[in-house]
Design a protein around this motif. Structure first.
Motif, PDB file in Angstrom:
ATOM      1  N   UNK A 124      12.454  96.688  34.236  1.00 27.48           N
ATOM      2  CA  UNK A 124      13.226  95.521  34.898  1.00 27.48           C
ATOM      3  C   UNK A 124      12.632  94.122  34.983  1.00 27.48           C
ATOM      4  N   UNK A 125      11.182  94.383  34.752  1.00 24.35           N
ATOM      5  CA  UNK A 125      10.384  93.336  34.972  1.00 24.35           C
ATOM      6  C   UNK A 125      10.594  92.171  33.427  1.00 24.35           C
ATOM      7  N   UNK A 126      11.400  92.785  32.700  1.00 19.79           N
ATOM      8  CA  UNK A 126      11.928  91.890  31.483  1.00 19.79           C
ATOM      9  C   UNK A 126      12.760  90.946  32.112  1.00 19.79           C
ATOM     10  N   UNK A 127      13.343  91.242  33.157  1.00 19.78           N
ATOM     11  CA  UNK A 127      14.562  90.416  33.610  1.00 19.78           C
ATOM     12  C   UNK A 127      14.105  89.766  35.086  1.00 19.78           C
ATOM     13  N   UNK A 128      13.089  90.476  35.990  1.00 19.27           N
ATOM     14  CA  UNK A 128      12.806  90.063  37.036  1.00 19.27           C
ATOM     15  C   UNK A 128      11.228  90.235  37.075  1.00 19.27           C
ATOM     16  N   UNK A 129      10.407  89.037  36.847  1.00 21.15           N
ATOM     17  CA  UNK A 129       8.973  89.607  36.667  1.00 21.15           C
ATOM     18  C   UNK A 129       8.178  89.926  38.092  1.00 21.15           C
ATOM     19  N   UNK A 130       8.700  89.880  39.184  1.00 20.76           N
ATOM     20  CA  UNK A 130       8.082  90.525  40.571  1.00 20.76           C
ATOM     21  C   UNK A 130       8.195  91.857  40.496  1.00 20.76           C
ATOM     22  N   UNK A 131       9.353  92.539  39.733  1.00 19.64           N
ATOM     23  CA  UNK A 131       9.200  93.895  39.730  1.00 19.64           C
ATOM     24  C   UNK A 131       8.063  94.681  39.203  1.00 19.64           C
ATOM     25  N   UNK A 132       7.268  93.928  38.609  1.00 21.73           N
ATOM     26  CA  UNK A 132       5.745  94.234  38.021  1.00 21.73           C
ATOM     27  C   UNK A 132       5.040  94.845  39.243  1.00 21.73           C
ATOM     28  N   UNK A 133       5.356  94.546  40.417  1.00 20.16           N
ATOM     29  CA  UNK A 133       4.478  94.831  41.441  1.00 20.16           C
ATOM     30  C   UNK A 133       4.510  96.197  41.724  1.00 20.16           C
ATOM     31  N   UNK A 134       5.535  97.167  41.322  1.00 18.62           N
ATOM     32  CA  UNK A 134       5.333  98.566  41.632  1.00 18.62           C
ATOM     33  C   UNK A 134       4.532  98.933  40.593  1.00 18.62           C
ATOM     34  N   UNK A 135       4.142  98.319  39.504  1.00 17.59           N
ATOM     35  CA  UNK A 135       3.606  98.878  38.331  1.00 17.59           C
ATOM     36  C   UNK A 135       1.808  98.503  38.415  1.00 17.59           C
ATOM     37  N   UNK A 136       1.717  97.758  39.185  1.00 18.32           N
ATOM     38  CA  UNK A 136       0.155  97.395  39.500  1.00 18.32           C
ATOM     39  C   UNK A 136      -0.714  98.609  39.689  1.00 18.32           C
ATOM     40  N   UNK A 137      -1.785  99.190  39.255  1.00 20.31           N
ATOM     41  CA  UNK A 137      -2.359 100.127  39.058  1.00 20.31           C
ATOM     42  C   UNK A 137      -2.817 100.647  40.340  1.00 20.31           C
ATOM     43  N   UNK A 138      -2.631 101.936  40.811  1.00 18.64           N
ATOM     44  CA  UNK A 138      -2.907 102.553  42.109  1.00 18.64           C
ATOM     45  C   UNK A 138      -2.553 101.860  43.347  1.00 18.64           C
ATOM     46  N   UNK A 139      -1.497 101.222  43.249  1.00 20.57           N
ATOM     47  CA  UNK A 139      -0.899 100.678  44.302  1.00 20.57           C
ATOM     48  C   UNK A 139      -0.168 101.519  45.502  1.00 20.57           C
ATOM     49  N   UNK A 140       0.330 102.835  44.954  1.00 20.55           N
ATOM     50  CA  UNK A 140       1.244 103.449  45.775  1.00 20.55           C
ATOM     51  C   UNK A 140       0.396 104.473  46.130  1.00 20.55           C
ATOM     52  N   UNK A 141       0.279 104.692  47.605  1.00 21.02           N
ATOM     53  CA  UNK A 141      -0.503 105.654  48.470  1.00 21.02           C
ATOM     54  C   UNK A 141       0.267 107.260  48.220  1.00 21.02           C
ATOM     55  N   UNK A 142       1.424 107.143  48.262  1.00 21.75           N
ATOM     56  CA  UNK A 142       2.244 108.463  47.986  1.00 21.75           C
ATOM     57  C   UNK A 142       3.745 108.254  47.906  1.00 21.75           C
ATOM     58  N   UNK A 143       4.339 109.237  47.208  1.00 22.74           N
ATOM     59  CA  UNK A 143       5.671 109.230  47.108  1.00 22.74           C
ATOM     60  C   UNK A 143       6.389 108.753  48.498  1.00 22.74           C
ATOM     61  N   UNK A 144       6.116 109.442  49.637  1.00 20.88           N
ATOM     62  CA  UNK A 144       6.624 109.042  51.108  1.00 20.88           C
ATOM     63  C   UNK A 144       6.629 107.588  51.302  1.00 20.88           C
TER      64      UNK A 144
END
Length: 357
Positions: A124-144
């Motif tokens: 989706x970042x091809x259409x909306x650049x800020x969606x790249x935030x979910x892809x920043x390395x090791x940014x998510x602590x857990x699925x919950x």
């Protein structure tokens, strides 16, 4: 003197006789006229109900195989909508890239030539650049934490950005951790990544992240991965466990390093114009069906991850990183965040760290 005689009137010309061919033409024309007249008279009686009962048919495209929770969730969603709408809406599910590549399907949804699609934030970042935030390395602590974020205020903000580009987001589905997978050598540190050719999603965040680890990232569509590894065009890829099994990619790799550099999700999108054309009742059915499918999928996916991991034990070598080993990967990729403050927005990055880490 005799009177003059009147000339006899000419006899009327005889009517030309009709041959067999001419009579057949007359008969066929007469029958055709009768059928046309009947159809004209009956059309108002039969056509109006048919038009009133015609279903709104919508195509749901997915890049994933049928033996995944994503496809099963799509089918649950479609079945619910088809049933609860009383046949007024019909969703047809097309798995395994039948409607095109991920980029093609998203473009079709944006344009309105396809109703639904699923894709990860990096696409989706091809259409909306800020969606790249979910892809920043090791940014998510857990699925919950990830689900709390996407279902909350932060998720609403990101979905709003997508909606401005004609993507209505009725739901999200869990993929889980993406890990380093390859056929070349074991990986336990960034030093082991030096020069390794890895397939990544066509996102600059992925590319910069793996460059920071010393690898040579190459963007490929999922459909190209198997052959690329088999022919040694790439040494491996970063990939989630259930998809590794579903796409049989384990057949061409030897090593898995569980680093979870991204905890990924699918954003389910539909064309915004299509959504706006629906009445409140139809929108309610779509929302209820998606909630049913999404709640089931978020519960089912962790089990699918466990089953995939168990299936590959003994088939490939697996490496669980210690906290110290994983931190080396985190430290090596942290400078990537600053590189994307301009395109993502520092405020969005800061909010994502606060809500997802």
């Amino acid at each position: 003197m005799s009177s003059p005689q009147t000339a006899p009137a000419p006899a009327p010309a005889a009517a030309p006789s009709l041959g067999l061919t001419e009579w057949l033409i007359i008969v066929i024309a007469s029958i055709g006229f009768l059928f046309d007249t009947y159809e004209l008279l009956m059309t108002p009686l039969v056509a109006a109900p048919a038009i009133a009962q015609r279903a709104r048919v919508m195509r749901f495209g997915s890049p994933t195989p049928v033996d995944t929770t994503y496809h099963q969730a799509a089918v649950k969603f479609a079945d619910y909508v088809n049933k609860e709408s009383g046949g007024k809406m019909k969703i047809e599910v097309f798995p395994a890239g039948q409607l095109g590549t991920i980029k093609e399907m998203l473009t079709n949804v944006q344009l309105g030539t396809q109703a639904f699609a699923i894709a990860v934030p990096a696409w989706y970042s091809n259409f909306v650049k800020p969606m790249d935030v979910f892809t920043l390395p090791y940014i998510v602590g857990s699925p919950a934490k990830l689900r709390t974020a996407v279902d909350g205020a932060f998720g609403a903000k990101m979905k709003g950005l997508l909606e401005a580009q004609e993507f209505k987001i009725p739901g999200t589905w869990l993929i889980g951790g993406r890990h380093i997978v390859n056929a070349a050598r074991p990986v336990r540190s960034p030093a082991d990544m030096q020069g390794m050719k890895l397939r990544v999603i066509g996102s600059q965040v992925y590319i910069e992240s793996f460059r920071a680890l010393g690898a040579s990232p190459i963007a490929l569509d999922p459909s190209e991965i198997y052959l690329a590894i088999q022919q040694k065009v790439v040494d491996g890829m970063e990939f989630p466990m259930p998809d590794l099994v579903a796409m049989k990619l384990f057949e061409v790799i030897k090593y898995i390093t569980f680093d979870a550099h991204v905890t990924d999700i699918f954003f389910v999108s539909m064309n915004k114009g299509l959504w706006n054309s629906m009445g409140k009742e139809e929108q309610g059915i779509i929302d209820a069906g998606m909630k049913l499918a999404s709640d089931w999928q978020w519960r089912a996916q962790p089990q699918a991850i466990e089953e995939a991991t168990a299936k590959l034990k003994g088939v490939v070598q697996m490496f669980d990183l210690t906290a110290a080993e994983r931190q080396a990967f985190v430290d090596a990729t942290r400078p990537v965040y600053a590189k994307f403050e301009g395109s993502i927005g520092k405020d969005i990055i800061d909010e994502a760290i606060k809500t997802m880490s």
